[in-house]
Design a protein around this motif. Structure first.
Motif, PDB file in Angstrom:
ATOM      1  N   GLU A 220       0.842  -1.207   0.000  1.00  0.00           N
ATOM      2  CA  GLU A 220       0.000   0.000   0.000  1.00  0.00           C
ATOM      3  C   GLU A 220       0.873   1.252   0.000  1.00  0.00           C
ATOM      4  O   GLU A 220       0.579   2.233  -0.688  1.00  0.00           O
ATOM      5  CB  GLU A 220      -0.900   0.018   1.242  1.00  0.00           C
ATOM      6  N   HIS A 221       1.941   1.207   0.794  1.00  0.00           N
ATOM      7  CA  HIS A 221       2.870   2.321   0.889  1.00  0.00           C
ATOM      8  C   HIS A 221       3.462   2.630  -0.492  1.00  0.00           C
ATOM      9  O   HIS A 221       3.443   3.782  -0.947  1.00  0.00           O
ATOM     10  CB  HIS A 221       3.971   1.960   1.891  1.00  0.00           C
ATOM     11  N   LEU A 222       3.962   1.615  -1.158  1.00  0.00           N
ATOM     12  CA  LEU A 222       4.549   1.815  -2.486  1.00  0.00           C
ATOM     13  C   LEU A 222       3.503   2.288  -3.489  1.00  0.00           C
ATOM     14  O   LEU A 222       3.777   3.176  -4.307  1.00  0.00           O
ATOM     15  CB  LEU A 222       5.228   0.531  -2.968  1.00  0.00           C
ATOM     16  N   ASP A 223       2.294   1.728  -3.432  1.00  0.00           N
ATOM     17  CA  ASP A 223       1.219   2.178  -4.331  1.00  0.00           C
ATOM     18  C   ASP A 223       0.956   3.667  -4.147  1.00  0.00           C
ATOM     19  O   ASP A 223       0.822   4.415  -5.117  1.00  0.00           O
ATOM     20  CB  ASP A 223      -0.077   1.394  -4.078  1.00  0.00           C
ATOM     21  N   ASP A 224       0.880   4.113  -2.882  1.00  0.00           N
ATOM     22  CA  ASP A 224       0.657   5.534  -2.606  1.00  0.00           C
ATOM     23  C   ASP A 224       1.825   6.391  -3.087  1.00  0.00           C
ATOM     24  O   ASP A 224       1.627   7.489  -3.607  1.00  0.00           O
ATOM     25  CB  ASP A 224       0.436   5.771  -1.109  1.00  0.00           C
ATOM     26  N   MET A 225       3.044   5.898  -2.901  1.00  0.00           N
ATOM     27  CA  MET A 225       4.216   6.663  -3.326  1.00  0.00           C
ATOM     28  C   MET A 225       4.186   6.859  -4.841  1.00  0.00           C
ATOM     29  O   MET A 225       4.427   7.959  -5.333  1.00  0.00           O
ATOM     30  CB  MET A 225       5.521   5.968  -2.925  1.00  0.00           C
TER      31      MET A 225
ATOM     32  N   LEU B 158      -1.072  -5.373  13.161  1.00  0.00           N
ATOM     33  CA  LEU B 158      -0.118  -4.398  12.638  1.00  0.00           C
ATOM     34  C   LEU B 158      -0.747  -3.009  12.580  1.00  0.00           C
ATOM     35  O   LEU B 158      -1.835  -2.836  12.038  1.00  0.00           O
ATOM     36  CB  LEU B 158       0.332  -4.822  11.236  1.00  0.00           C
ATOM     37  N   LEU B 159      -0.033  -2.032  13.148  1.00  0.00           N
ATOM     38  CA  LEU B 159      -0.472  -0.640  13.138  1.00  0.00           C
ATOM     39  C   LEU B 159       0.427   0.238  12.273  1.00  0.00           C
ATOM     40  O   LEU B 159      -0.021   1.247  11.738  1.00  0.00           O
ATOM     41  CB  LEU B 159      -0.485  -0.068  14.555  1.00  0.00           C
ATOM     42  N   GLY B 160       1.706  -0.142  12.182  1.00  0.00           N
ATOM     43  CA  GLY B 160       2.641   0.678  11.427  1.00  0.00           C
ATOM     44  C   GLY B 160       4.019   0.065  11.413  1.00  0.00           C
ATOM     45  O   GLY B 160       4.275  -0.956  12.048  1.00  0.00           O
TER      46      GLY B 160
ATOM     47  N   LEU C 286      16.209   7.240   8.157  1.00  0.00           N
ATOM     48  CA  LEU C 286      14.886   6.736   8.501  1.00  0.00           C
ATOM     49  C   LEU C 286      14.217   6.287   7.209  1.00  0.00           C
ATOM     50  O   LEU C 286      14.189   7.032   6.233  1.00  0.00           O
ATOM     51  CB  LEU C 286      14.099   7.873   9.149  1.00  0.00           C
ATOM     52  N   LYS C 287      13.697   5.061   7.178  1.00  0.00           N
ATOM     53  CA  LYS C 287      13.088   4.508   5.971  1.00  0.00           C
ATOM     54  C   LYS C 287      11.692   3.957   6.274  1.00  0.00           C
ATOM     55  O   LYS C 287      11.433   3.461   7.369  1.00  0.00           O
ATOM     56  CB  LYS C 287      13.927   3.344   5.397  1.00  0.00           C
ATOM     57  N   SER C 288      10.833   4.033   5.282  1.00  0.00           N
ATOM     58  CA  SER C 288       9.544   3.322   5.249  1.00  0.00           C
ATOM     59  C   SER C 288       8.658   3.518   6.471  1.00  0.00           C
ATOM     60  O   SER C 288       8.047   2.575   6.964  1.00  0.00           O
ATOM     61  CB  SER C 288       9.781   1.838   4.991  1.00  0.00           C
ATOM     62  N   MET C 289       8.576   4.759   6.944  1.00  0.00           N
ATOM     63  CA  MET C 289       7.614   5.059   8.006  1.00  0.00           C
ATOM     64  C   MET C 289       6.219   4.991   7.395  1.00  0.00           C
ATOM     65  O   MET C 289       5.927   5.661   6.408  1.00  0.00           O
ATOM     66  CB  MET C 289       7.854   6.460   8.572  1.00  0.00           C
ATOM     67  N   ARG C 290       5.359   4.184   8.002  1.00  0.00           N
ATOM     68  CA  ARG C 290       4.001   4.014   7.472  1.00  0.00           C
ATOM     69  C   ARG C 290       3.086   3.518   8.583  1.00  0.00           C
ATOM     70  O   ARG C 290       3.482   2.695   9.386  1.00  0.00           O
ATOM     71  CB  ARG C 290       4.028   2.995   6.329  1.00  0.00           C
ATOM     72  N   THR C 291       1.868   4.034   8.609  1.00  0.00           N
ATOM     73  CA  THR C 291       0.845   3.505   9.512  1.00  0.00           C
ATOM     74  C   THR C 291      -0.315   2.987   8.679  1.00  0.00           C
ATOM     75  O   THR C 291      -0.535   3.428   7.550  1.00  0.00           O
ATOM     76  CB  THR C 291       0.333   4.572  10.508  1.00  0.00           C
ATOM     77  N   THR C 292      -1.051   2.047   9.239  1.00  0.00           N
ATOM     78  CA  THR C 292      -2.232   1.541   8.548  1.00  0.00           C
ATOM     79  C   THR C 292      -3.284   2.640   8.513  1.00  0.00           C
ATOM     80  O   THR C 292      -3.301   3.527   9.378  1.00  0.00           O
ATOM     81  CB  THR C 292      -2.817   0.308   9.263  1.00  0.00           C
ATOM     82  N   ALA C 293      -4.167   2.574   7.535  1.00  0.00           N
ATOM     83  CA  ALA C 293      -5.219   3.582   7.402  1.00  0.00           C
ATOM     84  C   ALA C 293      -6.068   3.659   8.668  1.00  0.00           C
ATOM     85  O   ALA C 293      -6.425   4.747   9.123  1.00  0.00           O
ATOM     86  CB  ALA C 293      -6.089   3.284   6.188  1.00  0.00           C
ATOM     87  N   SER C 294      -6.360   2.523   9.278  1.00  0.00           N
ATOM     88  CA  SER C 294      -7.229   2.509  10.459  1.00  0.00           C
ATOM     89  C   SER C 294      -6.545   3.019  11.719  1.00  0.00           C
ATOM     90  O   SER C 294      -7.219   3.333  12.702  1.00  0.00           O
ATOM     91  CB  SER C 294      -7.767   1.092  10.706  1.00  0.00           C
ATOM     92  N   SER C 295      -5.220   3.139  11.704  1.00  0.00           N
ATOM     93  CA  SER C 295      -4.525   3.599  12.910  1.00  0.00           C
ATOM     94  C   SER C 295      -3.967   5.014  12.778  1.00  0.00           C
ATOM     95  O   SER C 295      -3.272   5.491  13.673  1.00  0.00           O
ATOM     96  CB  SER C 295      -3.412   2.619  13.287  1.00  0.00           C
TER      97      SER C 295
END
Length: 161
Positions: A20-25, A58-60, A74-83
């Motif tokens: 999801e992170h890569l898709d958004d990027m 998983l939250l992030g 710092l790499k790949s900081m990401r949180t789930t949509a629900s969190s």
């Protein structure tokens, strides 16, 4: 309670979140301006990967990549949509900064997007003292990227102090 721990980026739920992170990027930035890593890249040498979980969910995630004995990225900081907007990214970032300090890094870097989509991330990093800087570690100037850095205090007894 949120548990933040070193984890395996190849776990199925992590791969989903990183996808999801890569898709958004790629949706927000031109392909040549996307520097996020997939689960294989995050399992590479010199990278330590963390997840934030609550009751196993998983939250992030986020990672530290050693650049030199005195600096990390710092790499790949990401949180789930629900969190989102629940303090997960804030807690995760605090842990990563503390870990970087404990390891003796004197400087922490990151690259994030310049587009409006990335404004919440830039606000979070600024809140923690990150300031704009030039490209680092092989990055090139890019109007779609914002480069930031944070000086870290020397901690007696840390690995690189």
């Amino acid at each position: 309670m949120i548990q933040i721990m070193v984890d395996d980026p190849s776990r199925e739920d992590v791969q989903e979140l990183l996808g999801e992170h890569l898709d958004d990027m790629y949706a927000a930035s031109p392909a040549g301006s996307v520097h996020a890593l997939d689960h294989v890249g995050l399992a590479g040498p010199g990278i330590t990967f963390w997840t934030a979980r609550r009751a196993g969910m998983l939250l992030g995630c986020g990672a530290l990549k050693e650049l030199t004995p005195a600096a990390a990225e710092l790499k790949s900081m990401r949180t789930t949509a629900s969190s989102r907007r629940q303090g997960v990214a804030t807690r995760l970032l605090a842990v990563l900064i503390e870990e970087a300090s404990q390891r003796g890094y004197r400087r922490l870097y990151l690259e994030t997007g310049a587009q409006r989509f990335f404004a919440p991330a830039r606000r979070l990093y600024s809140k923690y003292g990150f300031t704009p800087c030039g490209p680092f570690n092989g990055y090139r100037p890019d109007p779609h990227s914002v480069f930031m850095t944070l000086g870290l205090p020397a901690i007696p007894g840390s690995e690189h102090s």
